[in-house]
Write a protein that holds these residues in place. Structure first.
Motif, PDB file in Angstrom:
ATOM      1  N   TYR A   1      -1.741   8.998   3.226  1.00 23.63           N
ATOM      2  CA  TYR A   1      -1.425   7.649   3.694  1.00 23.63           C
ATOM      3  C   TYR A   1      -0.825   7.699   5.101  1.00 23.63           C
ATOM      4  CZ  TYR A   1       0.744   3.012   3.785  1.00 23.63           C
ATOM      5  OH  TYR A   1       1.121   1.742   4.132  1.00 23.63           O
TER       6      TYR A   1
ATOM      7  N   TYR B   1       0.825  -1.210   0.000  1.00 17.79           N
ATOM      8  CA  TYR B   1       0.000   0.000   0.000  1.00 17.79           C
ATOM      9  C   TYR B   1       0.863   1.266   0.000  1.00 17.79           C
ATOM     10  CZ  TYR B   1      -3.822  -3.200   0.948  1.00 17.79           C
ATOM     11  OH  TYR B   1      -4.726  -4.217   0.853  1.00 17.79           O
TER      12      TYR B   1
ATOM     13  N   PHE C   1      -7.765   3.368  -3.732  1.00 18.59           N
ATOM     14  CA  PHE C   1      -6.517   4.082  -3.408  1.00 18.59           C
ATOM     15  C   PHE C   1      -6.201   5.209  -4.391  1.00 18.59           C
ATOM     16  CE2 PHE C   1      -5.117   2.188   0.303  1.00 18.59           C
ATOM     17  CZ  PHE C   1      -3.798   2.498   0.592  1.00 18.59           C
TER      18      PHE C   1
ATOM     19  N   THR D   1       1.122   9.315  -5.813  1.00 20.78           N
ATOM     20  CA  THR D   1       1.739  10.615  -5.536  1.00 20.78           C
ATOM     21  C   THR D   1       2.605  11.079  -6.701  1.00 20.78           C
ATOM     22  OG1 THR D   1       1.771  10.099  -3.171  1.00 20.78           O
ATOM     23  CG2 THR D   1       3.171  11.899  -3.913  1.00 20.78           C
TER      24      THR D   1
ATOM     25  N   SER E   1       0.621   4.075  -2.848  1.00 25.91           N
ATOM     26  CA  SER E   1       0.515   5.486  -2.494  1.00 25.91           C
ATOM     27  C   SER E   1       1.621   6.292  -3.144  1.00 25.91           C
ATOM     28  CB  SER E   1       0.566   5.639  -0.971  1.00 25.91           C
ATOM     29  OG  SER E   1       0.532   6.994  -0.605  1.00 25.91           O
TER      30      SER E   1
ATOM     31  N   PRO F   1      -9.283   5.288   4.080  1.00 28.25           N
ATOM     32  CA  PRO F   1      -8.822   5.225   2.684  1.00 28.25           C
ATOM     33  C   PRO F   1      -9.906   4.701   1.750  1.00 28.25           C
ATOM     34  CG  PRO F   1      -7.268   4.178   4.196  1.00 28.25           C
ATOM     35  CD  PRO F   1      -8.510   4.419   4.968  1.00 28.25           C
TER      36      PRO F   1
ATOM     37  N   GLU G   1      -4.970   8.343  -2.479  1.00 28.35           N
ATOM     38  CA  GLU G   1      -4.086   8.100  -1.326  1.00 28.35           C
ATOM     39  C   GLU G   1      -2.680   8.632  -1.586  1.00 28.35           C
ATOM     40  OE1 GLU G   1      -4.365   6.487   2.653  1.00 28.35           O
ATOM     41  OE2 GLU G   1      -5.754   7.131   1.102  1.00 28.35           O
TER      42      GLU G   1
END
Length: 301
Positions: A263, A77, A255, A85, A81, A251, A258
């Motif tokens: 996160y 995860y 995702f 990003t 994330s 969340p 996220e």
């Protein structure tokens, strides 16, 4: 003894201006130390512990070394994330810079009337308080009665699920709208700083528009341009507000919103893994620190 006192008084008299200036920055330094340095130090320390917000580990936590960071490396995860990003920052960087650059070129090179009014319109996103941005865009992106879907419907186009299906695109759109003015102001200042005489000399030698841009404009705006790109990326890497607006306390299953900052927040305050959340936050701080070093390097050039 009296001689020492006289020397001290003479030194104070000779350096009174510097002493007064130093005393004036003491309150600012105290605030920075209290609200930035101390929380940062505690965050780094907590990242090496198994502290939790609730339960036994809230009080009886222990030092676990680099375990949180090793868990980060194997946490799927975290990498999802990180991927979200990077995509968010990369696309936002391109859009914010491109739109801001075009606006800067228009404001500095065009000769249309009412340019001051147009500049005021361009600056509206930065004039609106940041706390209002989420409310403005939630009303625009509402699936049934939102402004964007109403416009699409008027052209016979299908409505979009801006707050679910296209949520990542919505985040990028909001961030671009709110942040392109930074590029516009910075690059407009860079364009305005170029002496007009340089272009006049280039015209005497018969330079084309492309040659004037390549030989005159670009070399003189190169470092502000690089600095602008670094600052945009640094600003977006720890973005939180817009992602939280679409996500909330827990969340999303897909995702798509996220970001790393969100996160870290969910790990610390939804799953109560404060130590792990601090480790994610420290990773973000390292990235921002490296970007800041690059910023300072180019700022000196």
């Amino acid at each position: 003894m009296n001689l020492k006192i006289l020397k001290i008084k003479a030194w104070i008299r000779d350096n009174l201006d510097q002493i007064v200036l130093s005393l004036l920055i003491v309150p600012a330094l105290a605030l920075i130390f209290t609200f930035q340095f101390i929380p940062a130090a505690w965050t780094i320390w907590f990242s090496f512990t198994d502290m939790a917000l609730i339960g036994k580990k809230a009080l009886n936590w222990s030092f676990i070394g680099f375990k949180n960071y090793l868990d980060l490396i194997t946490d799927v995860y975290f990498w999802r994330s990180m991927n979200v990003t990077i995509q968010y920052c990369a696309v936002s960087l391109v859009l914010r810079f491109t739109i801001g650059m075009l606006a800067a070129l228009f404001m500095t090179l065009s000769k249309v009337k009412g340019k001051i009014f147009i500049a005021a319109v361009f600056l509206l996103p930065s004039a609106i308080p940041g706390i209002m941005h989420p409310y403005v865009w939630i009303s625009m992106l509402e699936p049934n009665y939102g402004t964007l879907n109403t416009i699409l419907g008027s052209f016979g186009l299908p409505r979009q699920s801006w707050t679910y299906g296209a949520v990542t695109e919505s985040l990028i759109m909001i961030n671009t709208w709110a942040g392109y003015t930074f590029t516009m102001i910075l690059m407009a200042s860079a364009f305005k700083s170029i002496p007009r005489e340089y272009y006049e000399v280039a015209e005497v030698y018969g330079a084309s528009r492309w040659q004037k841009f390549r030989k005159v404009t670009f070399p003189l705006i190169k470092f502000p341009l690089i600095l602008c790109l670094i600052l945009i990326f640094k600003e977006d890497i720890d973005d939180f507000t817009y992602a939280y607006m679409f996500t909330g306390e827990s969340p999303r299953p897909d995702f798509k919103t996220e970001l790393l900052s969100l996160y870290a927040y969910h790990k610390a305050f939804h799953y109560y893994e404060l130590g792990f959340g601090c480790a994610v936050g420290f990773i973000i701080a390292i990235i921002v620190f490296v970007l800041t070093l690059l910023q300072l390097k180019f700022a000196r050039l």
